[in-house]
Scaffold this motif. Structure first.
Motif, PDB file in Angstrom:
ATOM      1  N   LYS A 185       0.822  -1.202   0.000  1.00 12.28           N
ATOM      2  CA  LYS A 185       0.000   0.000   0.000  1.00 12.28           C
ATOM      3  C   LYS A 185       0.863   1.261   0.000  1.00 12.28           C
ATOM      4  N   ALA A 186       1.919   1.197   0.817  1.00 12.90           N
ATOM      5  CA  ALA A 186       2.819   2.350   0.906  1.00 12.90           C
ATOM      6  C   ALA A 186       3.485   2.635  -0.440  1.00 12.90           C
ATOM      7  N   ILE A 187       3.915   1.581  -1.108  1.00  9.91           N
ATOM      8  CA  ILE A 187       4.565   1.749  -2.413  1.00  9.91           C
ATOM      9  C   ILE A 187       3.600   2.422  -3.375  1.00  9.91           C
ATOM     10  N   ASN A 188       2.370   1.957  -3.337  1.00 10.36           N
ATOM     11  CA  ASN A 188       1.346   2.500  -4.220  1.00 10.36           C
ATOM     12  C   ASN A 188       1.121   3.992  -3.956  1.00 10.36           C
ATOM     13  N   LYS A 189       1.093   4.357  -2.694  1.00  7.56           N
ATOM     14  CA  LYS A 189       0.825   5.753  -2.336  1.00  7.56           C
ATOM     15  C   LYS A 189       2.014   6.653  -2.619  1.00  7.56           C
ATOM     16  N   GLU A 190       3.188   6.239  -2.098  1.00  3.90           N
ATOM     17  CA  GLU A 190       4.352   7.127  -2.139  1.00  3.90           C
ATOM     18  C   GLU A 190       4.881   7.340  -3.546  1.00  3.90           C
ATOM     19  N   HIS A 191       4.895   6.294  -4.346  1.00  5.78           N
ATOM     20  CA  HIS A 191       5.491   6.413  -5.676  1.00  5.78           C
ATOM     21  C   HIS A 191       4.468   6.441  -6.794  1.00  5.78           C
ATOM     22  N   ASN A 192       3.215   6.385  -6.383  1.00  7.74           N
ATOM     23  CA  ASN A 192       2.147   6.329  -7.359  1.00  7.74           C
ATOM     24  C   ASN A 192       2.352   5.179  -8.350  1.00  7.74           C
ATOM     25  N   THR A 193       2.854   4.061  -7.803  1.00  5.33           N
ATOM     26  CA  THR A 193       3.070   2.886  -8.637  1.00  5.33           C
ATOM     27  C   THR A 193       1.756   2.115  -8.746  1.00  5.33           C
ATOM     28  N   THR A 194       1.378   1.829  -9.962  1.00  9.07           N
ATOM     29  CA  THR A 194       0.183   1.018 -10.166  1.00  9.07           C
ATOM     30  C   THR A 194       0.517  -0.430  -9.802  1.00  9.07           C
ATOM     31  N   ILE A 195      -0.390  -1.069  -9.094  1.00  5.64           N
ATOM     32  CA  ILE A 195      -0.081  -2.428  -8.651  1.00  5.64           C
ATOM     33  C   ILE A 195      -1.173  -3.399  -9.086  1.00  5.64           C
ATOM     34  N   PHE A 196      -0.728  -4.478  -9.678  1.00  2.00           N
ATOM     35  CA  PHE A 196      -1.643  -5.560 -10.036  1.00  2.00           C
ATOM     36  C   PHE A 196      -1.261  -6.747  -9.187  1.00  2.00           C
TER      37      PHE A 196
END
Lengths: 235, 411
Positions: free
Chosen positions: A178-189
C-alpha cells in the motif's frame, strides 16, 4: 494504464486463459483472486511476456505489447515479482537488488532507490552481504519485491506475495504494498490466494475461474458479495 | 578420536574391497600353461591398505567438520588462502611480479621440451577460461566445446592451404569463425537446460568432428592437413627451438589478455546477467535481462577463445587432423573447469596445470600413470568437491548483534 482484450493463452493443448478482459488504471491497486489453477499466475506471465499470448491484445498505455519479448516489456516499466519469489539464491542481497536495476543506467537514481528500498525493509540493509538463499521466506519475499522496485516500474505485478508466510509477515508486506502505491504512485496488479487481505488493500478486484473472468467490481463490493464470501473468503 | 564404531566400519570397508578386488588381485589364470595361481598375499595388502585409508579418510572428515565449526567464529578462514592473499594489495603485486618473472624466465631455465609442455598447459588454461565463461559463469553445460577448437584449427589450416593467409591474419578470423559457430549452436539450444543441453552440445561436437573426418574434398579427411606454417615474427627466420620459445611467449601474452578480459567480464553487467541466468531464468526475464542475447553472447565468447587456441594449436603442431578433436578433449577441458573450481580464474589455471602437467610428469609411473591420474581425480572430488580453489564470492559473517560486517570486497 494496462488493458487486456480477449486474451487467450495456452500451454500446448491446454487453454489456460479464455477471453480475459481486464483494465487497470494508473495509480490503482487491482487484485485478481481465484482458486488454484484458475489462471491467475498465467495472466501475470502473459502480461510480462514470459508465457506467449496466443490471441487477443495487451495494451500498455495504448501500445500493444503482447508480441514483445519480456525484456522489452520490463523496459516499458512493467516489472513482475514471480510466484515463489525466484530470488537469485547464490548472489548477495545487494547483487540481487543491482540486478533489479539491470536495465537502468542512471547511477544516482539507482543509489537513491537503493536507499529507499533499504528504508522500506531495514532487514535487507542489514543483510546486504548475505547470499539471498540464506534469508528466511519472508525476507526473500521482501527481497523479491525490492528487486522489482529497483527497476522503478510504473506497473508492478505481484504474484502471491503472501505465499507461505506467517500472518504477521503477510500483514507487514501488504502494508508496504500500500505504501509503495501511495508514495510512488506505482500502479499495482496483485494476484492473490489470500482474497481477504488482497481485497482489503485493493481498489478494485477481478475474480477468475477456469481461465475466465467471472466477476469484476470494486473491492468493497466484492468483499460483501455473498458468492465471493462463500467461495474465497470462507465466510 | 577414532571410536570402535569407526574401526568396525573401516573393517567392513576393507572386507568389501577384498571381495571386489578378489578376481583381479588374487586369482591369476595362465591360459598357456592352464594353471591358476592364487596370490593370497595381495589380498592381505588390499585389506590392510583399504583399512588404513578408510580410517585416515574418516579422521580427515572429522577434522574438516571441526574446522568448519571453528570457522563459525572467524570468517576469514573460509576464503581459500590463495584468494585471501590475492585480496591483499601488499602481497598481490609482489606475488604477481614474481610469478611473471618466473614465467618469463621459464624457457631459459629449463629445456625446450619443458617449455613445450608448458605451452600446451597454457593453451589448456585459455581453453579452460573460455569454457569457464559458458559453464562456470553462465551455467550452460557444454560438452562439445572441442568443436570450436576444431573450427579454429581448421580455419587456419584451410585458409593457409587455399589462400596462403598467414598466422596473424587468421588468428582473429579463426576466433570470429568459432564465435559464429557458437551462435549457430546457441540458437537451437536456447530453450534447453541441464542434461538436454549437454546432450545436444555433445552431438554438435561429434558432428563437427565427423564432418571433418568424412568430407574429404573439404578437409582432406582423416589424413589431415600438414605443413602448416608456424607463426612468423616480422619475417624472422627461426630455428625449431626458437620457434618453440616464441610460441611459449605468444601463449603467455594471450593468456594475460584472456585473464584480463575474463576478469573484467565477470564484474561487468554482462557477467552479472550470466550469473543471474545460471541461478534463475524466470527471475532473469522478470528483471528485463534478454535471455536470448545473454546466452548467445556466452556461447560465442566461449567459442571465440577456443577458436583462437585452435589457430595456435594448428600453428604449433603444424598438422591438424580430426583425431585431435575427440570428445576426450572436451572432457579434459571440462574437467579443468570443474577440478579447478567453477567460475574461479585462479582455480582454472591451477586445474589446467595439474591436468596437463600431471600426466606428463607421471610418465615415471609408466603404465600406472592413468590409474594414478584417475585416483587423484576421484580423491579430489571426494575431499574438495567445490574444486581446488572455489570461487568464494562474498563472505557473510555473523558478529553478534552488529550483524552485517562482511568482508568488504564489493564496495
Amino acid at each position: 494504464m494496462l488493458e487486456l482484450k480477449n486474451v487467450q493463452t495456452s500451454y500446448g493443448n491446454i487453454q489456460a486463459l479464455q477471453d480475459v478482459n481486464l483494465t487497470i488504471h494508473a495509480g490503482e491497486i487491482v487484485t485478481l483472486i481465484g482458486a488454484n489453477g484458475a489462471g491467475k499466475s498465467t495472466t501475470l506471465m502473459t502480461i510480462s511476456g514470459i508465457v506467449p499470448c496466443r490471441r487477443g491484445k495487451i495494451l500498455l498505455k495504448g501500445q500493444e505489447i503482447q508480441a514483445l519479448s519480456p525484456d522489452k516489456i520490463v523496459a516499458l516499466g512493467v516489472c513482475q515479482v514471480p510466484e515463489g519469489r525466484h530470488i537469485f539464491a547464490d548472489l548477495t542481497v545487494r547483487e540481487n537488488l543491482d540486478l533489479g536495476a539491470f536495465l537502468r543506467t542512471d547511477k544516482a537514481g539507482i543509489k537513491q532507490d537503493l536507499e529507499y528500498v533499504y528504508s522500506l525493509f531495514p532487514i535487507l540493509a542489514e543483510r546486504r552481504h548475505q547470499s539471498g538463499g540464506t534469508l528466511s521466506g519472508g525476507q526473500q519475499q521482501m527481497l523479491a519485491m525490492s528487486r522489482a522496485l529497483m527497476a522503478r516500474p510504473q506497473l508492478l505485478l505481484l504474484d502471491e506475495p503472501s505465499m507461505g508466510l506467517a500472518p504477521l509477515v503477510i500483514k507487514q508486506i501488504f502494508e508496504i504494498i500500500k505504501a509503495i502505491n501511495k508514495e510512488h504512485n506505482t500502479t499495482i496488479f496483485l494476484v492473490e490466494q489470500n482474497a481477504h487481505q488482497a481485497l482489503h488493500i485493493a481498489d478494485r478486484g477481478y475474480v477468475i475461474e477456469n481461465g475466465r473472468i467471472i466477476l469484476a467490481d470494486s473491492a468493497d463490493k466484492l468483499l460483501n458479495n455473498p458468492d465471493v464470501q462463500k467461495a474465497y473468503l470462507g465466510i | 578420536m577414532i571410536t570402535v564404531k569407526e574401526v568396525k566400519r573401516s573393517l567392513l570397508v576393507s572386507l568389501w574391497f577384498v571381495f571386489l578386488t578378489f578376481p583381479l588381485m588374487v586369482i591369476k589364470v595362465n591360459p598357456y600353461e592352464r594353471t591358476v595361481s592364487w596370490r593370497w598375499s595381495n589380498m592381505v595388502y588390499v585389506a590392510i591398505g583399504t583399512f588404513v585409508i578408510s580410517l585416515l579418510a574418516k579422521a580427515w572428515f572429522v577434522r574438516k567438520e571441526r574446522r568448519m565449526a571453528r570457522q563459525q567464529d572467524s570468517c576469514h578462514a573460509r576464503i581459500p588462502i590463495i584468494q585471501r592473499i590475492l585480496q591483499r594489495p601488499g602481497y598481490r603485486y609482489p606475488l604477481a611480479a614474481f610469478l611473471l618473472g618466473a614465467v618469463l624466465a621459464f624457457p631459459h631455465l629449463f629445456s625446450t621440451y619443458q617449455a613445450n609442455i608448458m605451452t600446451t598447459a597454457l593453451m589448456y588454461i585459455v581453453l579452460g577460461l573460455g569454457l569457464n565463461i559458458v559453464v562456470g559463469v553462465a551455467g550452460l553445460l557444454d560438452l562439445g566445446y572441442v568443436a570450436f577448437y576444431a573450427v579454429g584449427a581448421y580455419s587456419y589450416a584451410l585458409l593457409n592451404l587455399h589462400f596462403g593467409l598467414g598466422f596473424w591474419t587468421v588468428l582473429p578470423v579463426g576466433g570470429l569463425l568459432a564465435a559464429l559457430f557458437g551462435v549457430l549452436l546457441g540458437f537451437p539450444v536456447l530453450r534447453l537446460r541441464g542434461d538436454y543441453l549437454a546432450i545436444v552440445t555433445l552431438g554438435f561436437g561429434e558432428i563437427i568432428r565427423l564432418i571433418l573426418e568424412n568430407w574429404n574434398a573439404f578437409s582432406k579427411g582423416p589424413s589431415g592437413i600438414s605443413n602448416i606454417p608456424r607463426p612468423g615474427f616480422f619475417g624472422l627466420e627461426m630455428s625449431l627451438d626458437q620457434a618453440m620459445i616464441y610460441m611459449y611467449y605468444l601463449m603467455i601474452g594471450l593468456l594475460l589478455v584472456t585473464i584480463f578480459v575474463v576478469n573484467r567480464l565477470q564484474d561487468s553487467r554482462l557477467g552479472r546477467a550470466w550469473l543471474a541466468l545460471r541461478e534463475d531464468e524466470i527471475a532473469c526475464q522478470a528483471m528485463g535481462i534478454d535471455k536470448t542475447r545473454t546466452k548467445l553472447i556466452a556461447f560465442s565468447l566461449g567459442a571465440f577463445w577456443a577458436g583462437l587456441i585452435g589457430v595456435i594449436f594448428a600453428a604449433k603442431t603444424t598438422f591438424v587432423n580430426p583425431a585431435s578433436f575427440t570428445f576426450m578433449e572436451s572432457a579434459i577441458i571440462l574437467s579443468i573447469v570443474v577440478l579447478g573450481g567453477m567460475g574461479s580464474i585462479v582455480g582454472v589455471i591451477l586445474g589446467a596445470l595439474i591436468l596437463v602437467l600431471l600426466p606428463e610428469y607421471l610418465r615415471a609411473l609408466s603404465e600406472y600413470r592413468m590409474l594414478a591420474f584417475g585416483a587423484i581425480l576421484v580423491a579430489m572430488m571426494i575431499f574438495k568437491p567445490e574444486g581446488l580453489i572455489a570461487n568464494v564470492r562474498r563472505i557473510y559473517c555473523y558478529q553478534g548483534r552488529k550483524s552485517n560486517t562482511a568482508l568488504k570486497n564489493d564496495e
